[in-house]
Design a protein around this motif. Structure first.
Motif, PDB file in Angstrom:
ATOM      1  N   LEU A  47      26.485  12.198 -42.162  1.00 35.49           N
ATOM      2  CA  LEU A  47      27.224  10.986 -41.806  1.00 35.49           C
ATOM      3  C   LEU A  47      26.767  10.430 -40.457  1.00 35.49           C
ATOM      4  CD1 LEU A  47      30.844  11.938 -42.953  1.00 35.49           C
ATOM      5  CD2 LEU A  47      29.201  10.462 -44.119  1.00 35.49           C
ATOM      6  N   ASN A  48      26.445  11.308 -39.530  1.00 34.09           N
ATOM      7  CA  ASN A  48      25.908  10.857 -38.240  1.00 34.09           C
ATOM      8  C   ASN A  48      24.566  10.151 -38.426  1.00 34.09           C
ATOM      9  OD1 ASN A  48      28.049  11.747 -36.708  1.00 34.09           O
ATOM     10  ND2 ASN A  48      27.126  13.732 -36.260  1.00 34.09           N
ATOM     11  N   LYS A  61      21.543   4.953 -38.408  1.00 30.98           N
ATOM     12  CA  LYS A  61      20.632   4.046 -39.109  1.00 30.98           C
ATOM     13  C   LYS A  61      21.294   2.742 -39.540  1.00 30.98           C
ATOM     14  CE  LYS A  61      17.628   7.689 -40.928  1.00 30.98           C
ATOM     15  NZ  LYS A  61      17.159   8.406 -42.143  1.00 30.98           N
ATOM     16  N   THR A  62      22.625   2.781 -39.752  1.00 35.80           N
ATOM     17  CA  THR A  62      23.290   1.575 -40.262  1.00 35.80           C
ATOM     18  C   THR A  62      24.475   1.188 -39.377  1.00 35.80           C
ATOM     19  OG1 THR A  62      24.606   2.939 -41.803  1.00 35.80           O
ATOM     20  CG2 THR A  62      22.551   2.001 -42.629  1.00 35.80           C
ATOM     21  N   SER A  63      25.679   1.531 -39.813  1.00 35.36           N
ATOM     22  CA  SER A  63      26.873   1.105 -39.081  1.00 35.36           C
ATOM     23  C   SER A  63      28.026   2.073 -39.320  1.00 35.36           C
ATOM     24  CB  SER A  63      27.301  -0.297 -39.545  1.00 35.36           C
ATOM     25  OG  SER A  63      27.693  -0.257 -40.909  1.00 35.36           O
ATOM     26  N   ALA A  64      29.064   1.938 -38.498  1.00 38.51           N
ATOM     27  CA  ALA A  64      30.253   2.778 -38.657  1.00 38.51           C
ATOM     28  C   ALA A  64      30.938   2.493 -39.990  1.00 38.51           C
ATOM     29  CB  ALA A  64      31.228   2.535 -37.505  1.00 38.51           C
ATOM     30  N   ARG A  65      30.924   1.242 -40.385  1.00 41.63           N
ATOM     31  CA  ARG A  65      31.555   0.868 -41.663  1.00 41.63           C
ATOM     32  C   ARG A  65      30.850   1.541 -42.840  1.00 41.63           C
ATOM     33  NH1 ARG A  65      32.144  -5.314 -44.056  1.00 41.63           N
ATOM     34  NH2 ARG A  65      33.392  -4.766 -45.883  1.00 41.63           N
ATOM     35  N   ASN A  66      29.522   1.503 -42.838  1.00 45.00           N
ATOM     36  CA  ASN A  66      28.765   2.138 -43.923  1.00 45.00           C
ATOM     37  C   ASN A  66      28.960   3.645 -43.904  1.00 45.00           C
ATOM     38  OD1 ASN A  66      26.993   2.017 -46.144  1.00 45.00           O
ATOM     39  ND2 ASN A  66      25.278   2.599 -44.851  1.00 45.00           N
ATOM     40  N   ARG A  67      28.988   4.216 -42.708  1.00 42.18           N
ATOM     41  CA  ARG A  67      29.237   5.656 -42.567  1.00 42.18           C
ATOM     42  C   ARG A  67      30.597   6.029 -43.153  1.00 42.18           C
ATOM     43  NH1 ARG A  67      33.405   8.830 -40.099  1.00 42.18           N
ATOM     44  NH2 ARG A  67      32.512  10.684 -39.121  1.00 42.18           N
ATOM     45  N   LYS A 121      36.337   4.111 -36.090  1.00 41.15           N
ATOM     46  CA  LYS A 121      36.804   2.735 -35.955  1.00 41.15           C
ATOM     47  C   LYS A 121      35.614   1.798 -36.076  1.00 41.15           C
ATOM     48  CE  LYS A 121      39.382  -0.361 -32.906  1.00 41.15           C
ATOM     49  NZ  LYS A 121      40.077  -0.516 -31.596  1.00 41.15           N
ATOM     50  N   SER A 122      35.750   0.793 -36.926  1.00 45.64           N
ATOM     51  CA  SER A 122      34.658  -0.161 -37.104  1.00 45.64           C
ATOM     52  C   SER A 122      35.218  -1.574 -37.041  1.00 45.64           C
ATOM     53  CB  SER A 122      33.957   0.053 -38.450  1.00 45.64           C
ATOM     54  OG  SER A 122      34.859  -0.151 -39.530  1.00 45.64           O
ATOM     55  N   ILE A 123      34.393  -2.483 -36.558  1.00 45.86           N
ATOM     56  CA  ILE A 123      34.796  -3.887 -36.466  1.00 45.86           C
ATOM     57  C   ILE A 123      34.361  -4.587 -37.744  1.00 45.86           C
ATOM     58  CG2 ILE A 123      34.533  -6.047 -35.187  1.00 45.86           C
ATOM     59  CD1 ILE A 123      33.818  -4.339 -32.738  1.00 45.86           C
ATOM     60  N   PRO A 124      35.322  -5.055 -38.557  1.00 45.14           N
ATOM     61  CA  PRO A 124      34.955  -5.677 -39.835  1.00 45.14           C
ATOM     62  C   PRO A 124      34.198  -6.984 -39.627  1.00 45.14           C
ATOM     63  CG  PRO A 124      37.289  -6.001 -39.397  1.00 45.14           C
ATOM     64  CD  PRO A 124      36.775  -5.077 -38.330  1.00 45.14           C
ATOM     65  N   GLU A 125      33.229  -7.213 -40.513  1.00 46.25           N
ATOM     66  CA  GLU A 125      32.492  -8.464 -40.459  1.00 46.25           C
ATOM     67  C   GLU A 125      33.303  -9.540 -41.190  1.00 46.25           C
ATOM     68  OE1 GLU A 125      28.716  -7.761 -42.173  1.00 46.25           O
ATOM     69  OE2 GLU A 125      28.124  -6.247 -40.703  1.00 46.25           O
ATOM     70  N   ARG A 126      33.330 -10.742 -40.646  1.00 50.01           N
ATOM     71  CA  ARG A 126      34.090 -11.813 -41.283  1.00 50.01           C
ATOM     72  C   ARG A 126      33.279 -13.102 -41.277  1.00 50.01           C
ATOM     73  NH1 ARG A 126      37.309 -15.981 -39.662  1.00 50.01           N
ATOM     74  NH2 ARG A 126      37.411 -15.386 -37.468  1.00 50.01           N
ATOM     75  N   ASN A 127      33.318 -13.779 -42.434  1.00 50.37           N
ATOM     76  CA  ASN A 127      32.675 -15.082 -42.509  1.00 50.37           C
ATOM     77  C   ASN A 127      33.510 -16.104 -41.751  1.00 50.37           C
ATOM     78  OD1 ASN A 127      30.307 -14.780 -44.347  1.00 50.37           O
ATOM     79  ND2 ASN A 127      31.882 -14.002 -45.719  1.00 50.37           N
ATOM     80  N   LYS A 128      32.851 -16.943 -40.984  1.00 49.10           N
ATOM     81  CA  LYS A 128      33.546 -17.964 -40.211  1.00 49.10           C
ATOM     82  C   LYS A 128      34.047 -19.095 -41.113  1.00 49.10           C
ATOM     83  CE  LYS A 128      31.270 -17.472 -35.705  1.00 49.10           C
ATOM     84  NZ  LYS A 128      30.416 -18.145 -34.702  1.00 49.10           N
ATOM     85  N   THR A 129      35.053 -19.804 -40.630  1.00 50.73           N
ATOM     86  CA  THR A 129      35.575 -20.982 -41.318  1.00 50.73           C
ATOM     87  C   THR A 129      34.718 -22.195 -40.962  1.00 50.73           C
ATOM     88  OG1 THR A 129      37.806 -20.079 -41.206  1.00 50.73           O
ATOM     89  CG2 THR A 129      37.618 -22.431 -41.608  1.00 50.73           C
ATOM     90  N   TYR A 130      34.406 -23.027 -41.963  1.00 51.37           N
ATOM     91  CA  TYR A 130      33.624 -24.238 -41.692  1.00 51.37           C
ATOM     92  C   TYR A 130      34.504 -25.293 -41.017  1.00 51.37           C
ATOM     93  CZ  TYR A 130      30.135 -22.393 -44.981  1.00 51.37           C
ATOM     94  OH  TYR A 130      29.205 -21.616 -45.606  1.00 51.37           O
TER      95      TYR A 130
END
Length: 439
Positions: A196-197, A202-208, A240-249
């Protein structure tokens, strides 16, 4: 003449010296009882280690459960395990070995009467707890294949592919980094932590965290089927991971995109309008067939994220943009690359990915939009528009109650969290309050 007290002391001393003779390496550890901190919903058992003939080191042996877990009170269960432990320790001291067939030694050392006593404790000749005439331990691949097969009927095809892919990558990593691990009992928390480390770096906390969840789910199946003692991955913390979010147009950008697509790509525009006006997710739009649309009632049925089947009205603003679907076969996909209503023999996730890539090529590259803008952004944009429109003539609670019926959120709490995440709720201008505070 020796009194009973003296006999007990003498016999105990002989036992101690026999078991702890420093000139001889002990071949086993003292059996211990695992009582799951008193939790009767979990399995209790006896565990111990025995010296491996090849490595010369003590190695954990398959735990012994017996009939202990059939008992429903702590006292009864512990009483049975105490008895098992006593018998097991006695057998180990007499030379029984978990890696060989002990039947001959057993028959030699025990009379019929004593065998009856041992059998009474649940230790039949055919399954003396430390006799490994049992089925061999599963290899790592066999165990994970078993877990995946058990999961297959409980999850959808997309989730199954995710499990398959993550397990495949994990097993390949084990083959590269830990070739010495062959059977499922050799897998431990430290090795999984290391993997997991590696994923984290290699990627992100979310993927881990996603890998942790899927692997833990498989190991839980193995624990439930008594293939492993316990699911140790549950003890590995979630990061703890920061979720990715699509912005509002902005309104301006959204209108420019719609005007551009009317001439450039009408199919992609209609796809986006299902996301915008019906508040569907891209995967839900990709899953639609002609038969999912009720032409008489102007409704749509689809498989949603939080329910197996959901029904929504199709608003007039979207209905007016739909072509005549009455003469198209209900089995056909609503959206295909070249037409509305056609054959598209590919997985739903591939359809979604196709339109995501098409959107990037046709729209994002043209308008030079960043990575945080995507198809999902249209859902955020129109929910924000609708909520602010409802707020003009309603209280916040009334506006949210109406909005929840339209968006399909499962609860008011879920909707409120979503609105906070997309910054749909903005306060009125508070300049006057700042002026008053300054004065």
């Amino acid at each position: 003449m020796l009194t009973l007290k003296e006999l007990i002391i003498l016999d105990a001393q002989n036992e101690y010296e026999s078991a702890y003779d420093l000139s001889i390496k002990r071949n086993f550890s003292n059996p211990k009882i695992y009582s799951a901190n008193g939790d009767l919903k979990k399995r209790w058992y006896i565990y111990f280690s025995f010296r491996d003939v090849n490595s010369g080191k003590l190695k954990r042996v398959t735990p012994f459960y017996g009939n202990a877990n059939k008992y429903k009170t702590k006292e009864e269960r512990l009483s049975v395990l105490v008895t098992y432990r006593k018998v097991l320790l006695k057998l180990l001291k007499q030379g029984f070995n978990p890696y060989v067939d002990n039947s001959e030694l057993y028959l030699q050392m025990y009379s019929k009467e004593s065998r009856k006593e041992t059998q009474f404790l649940g230790l039949k000749e055919s399954n003396i707890p430390i006799t490994h005439a049992e089925k061999p331990l599963m290899t790592l691949k066999e165990a994970f294949d078993f877990g995946l097969k058990q999961k297959e009927k409980l999850i959808n095809a997309t989730t199954k592919r995710s499990y398959d892919n993550r397990v495949k990558i994990f097993l390949e990593w084990l083959q590269e980094k830990h070739q010495e691990l062959k059977t499922i009992d050799s897998l431990n928390k430290q090795v999984v932590f290391e993997f997991l480390n590696d994923v984290l770096y290699k990627t992100s906390a979310r993927n881990r965290n996603n890998y942790r969840t899927d692997l833990s789910s498989i190991l839980q199946v193995l624990e439930d089927n008594d293939i492993i003692v316990f699911n140790f991955i549950k003890k590995i913390p979630v990061l703890k991971s920061i979720p990715e979010r699509n912005k509002t147009y902005t309104n301006k950008t959204q209108e420019e995109i719609f005007n551009y697509l009317e001439k450039k790509d009408p199919i992609l525009l209609l796809y986006i309008k299902f996301i915008s006006y019906n508040f569907l997710r891209p995967i839900e739009v990709s899953r639609l067939t002609i038969g999912d649309i009720n032409l008489n009632e102007k409704t749509i049925q689809f498989k949603a994220k939080n329910s197996p089947l959901k029904t929504k009205i199709i608003p007039e603003i979207l209905w007016d943009d739909l072509p005549d679907l009455s003469k198209i076969s209900k089995d056909l996909a609503l959206f295909t690359p070249n037409q509305i209503g056609g054959v598209w023999e590919t997985e739903v996730s591939n359809r979604r990915d196709y339109f995501s890539k098409r959107f990037k090529k046709v729209v994002k590259d043209h308008f030079e939009l960043g990575n945080d803008y995507g198809l999902y952004s249209f859902r955020h944009t129109y929910i924000t528009k609708l909520y602010r429109s409802l707020m003009k003539n309603s209280s916040p609670f009334e506006a949210k109650s109406k909005l929840m019926l339209i968006t399909g959120h499962s609860s008011m709490i879920a909707l409120e969290k979503y609105l906070r995440d997309i910054d749909a709720e903005l306060p009125a201008d508070y300049s006057e309050m700042l002026k008053n505070a300054h004065d």
